[in-house]
Design an enzyme around this catalytic site. Structure first.
Site, PDB file in Angstrom:
ATOM      1  N   CYS A  48      34.650  43.944  38.564  1.00 18.15           N
ATOM      2  CA  CYS A  48      34.622  42.228  39.252  1.00 18.15           C
ATOM      3  C   CYS A  48      32.674  42.093  38.534  1.00 18.15           C
ATOM      4  CB  CYS A  48      34.237  42.825  40.937  1.00 18.15           C
ATOM      5  SG  CYS A  48      34.237  41.041  41.537  1.00 18.15           S
ATOM      6  N   CYS A  63      35.471  36.278  34.799  1.00 19.34           N
ATOM      7  CA  CYS A  63      35.607  36.800  36.272  1.00 19.34           C
ATOM      8  C   CYS A  63      37.654  38.325  35.846  1.00 19.34           C
ATOM      9  CB  CYS A  63      36.089  35.722  37.007  1.00 19.34           C
ATOM     10  SG  CYS A  63      37.157  36.184  38.454  1.00 19.34           S
TER      11      CYS A  63
HETATM   12  N1  DGL Z   1      37.021  39.360  40.394  1.00 21.34           N
HETATM   13  C1  DGL Z   1      35.696  38.646  40.894  1.00 21.34           C
HETATM   14  C2  DGL Z   1      34.998  38.642  39.501  1.00 21.34           C
HETATM   15  O1  DGL Z   1      35.449  39.247  38.344  1.00 21.34           O
HETATM   16  C3  DGL Z   1      36.026  38.034  41.788  1.00 21.34           C
HETATM   17  C4  DGL Z   1      37.230  37.462  42.618  1.00 21.34           C
HETATM   18  C5  DGL Z   1      35.726  36.787  43.880  1.00 21.34           C
HETATM   19  O2  DGL Z   1      35.758  35.840  44.039  1.00 21.34           O
HETATM   20  O3  DGL Z   1      36.100  37.523  44.347  1.00 21.34           O
HETATM   21  O4  DGL Z   1      34.417  37.921  39.407  1.00 21.34           O
END
Ligand code: DGL
Length: 265
Positions: free
Chosen positions: A75, A189
């Site tokens: 993430c 993301c």
């Molecule tokens: N998958 C997460 C990232 O890579 C973000 C998603 C969220 O906003 O929770 O930033």
């Protein structure tokens, strides 16, 4: 090293599956626990303090419970905010997810790069440092496309998503001064590669998308070199909150080799 010790992949939701896909290609024999903090989703609209507290607390509990050999924070939001803190408190190798600004700077021909991330990610000093170190002679345009997180979650639950969501993300970069010259877009993301085809349709031809997943998988291979791997049970997904949408996610999780769902207790 216990051969059944898993690699723990952590995200706020299903975004980390884009990293898991690359990890499967690189290390198919590795036992994996895929952990999603759906109780905290989305991270991108939270404060730095909220994200840091959740990520440190949850990873502490999860590592006590599952004794991973390595944790991957799959993430960008959590990594750009809390990677240093998690490394300070946990005695296990941690691999983070860093916006792929370096490869994008190497690939761009026009010199104009777009960056799509969550609101929390695009404001991080970590991103400014990456730009200064690797893309100082390029132009980087940023857009907070948090809406795509919900779109990716819905897609994986098998729900239809209004294409206007993707058009808004493309316009958010294209409509900035210099936006017409963007030839490379960083998907900063982990949810966004899950909707890469939809984004490609919205941007139109002539744009290459770059993300960090393959690089992360290579890093995990390097850090686990020589270790034994033995799967004692099928891989599973661990969620922090029970909610009706979990059942609808099951087919998508199974397609990534996650055969059941557990709740963090
Ligand atoms: N998958 C997460 C990232 O890579 C973000 C998603 C969220 O906003 O929770 O930033």
């Amino acid at each position: 090293m216990d051969a059944s010790a898993p690699i723990l992949l952590f995200d706020s939701g299903v975004g980390g599956l884009s990293v898991l896909a690359e990890l499967r290609r690189a290390l198919p024999q590795a036992p994996v626990v895929y952990a999603a903090d759906n109780g905290g989703l989305p991270y991108g609209t939270k404060t730095e303090a909220e994200v840091a507290a959740r990520v440190c607390g949850l990873l502490g509990r999860m590592s006590e419970r599952h004794r991973p050999r390595l944790i991957c924070i799959a993430c960008n939001t959590a990594s750009t905010i809390a990677l240093g803190m998690v490394r300070d408190v946990l005695n296990v190798p941690i691999v983070g997810t860093v916006p792929a600004i370096k490869p994008a700077a190497e690939q761009t021909r026009s010199g104009v790069i777009g960056l799509l991330g969550t609101a929390a990610t695009i404001r991080q000093p970590y991103v400014d440092r990456l730009v200064a170190d690797f893309a100082a002679d390029k132009r980087l345009l940023r857009f907070a496309a948090g809406e795509l997180v919900g779109a990716a979650e819905a897609k994986l639950r098998g729900e239809a998503v209004d294409p206007a969501v993707y058009a808004r993300a493309a316009a958010g970069l294209r409509d900035q001064p210099g936006g017409a010259e963007i030839d490379t877009v960083v998907l900063a993301c982990t949810h966004f590669p899950l909707v890469r085809d939809e984004l490609a349709a919205a941007f139109g031809p002539g744009v290459t998308f770059v993300d960090g997943a393959a690089g992360i998988a290579r890093r995990i291979v390097h850090l686990t070199q020589g270790q034994p791997f033995q799967r004692n049970r099928p891989d599973f997904a661990l969620f922090t909150k029970d909610e009706p949408g979990l059942a609808a996610l099951q087919p998508a999780l199974a397609s990534y080799g996650l055969e059941s769902i557990e709740l963090l207790t």
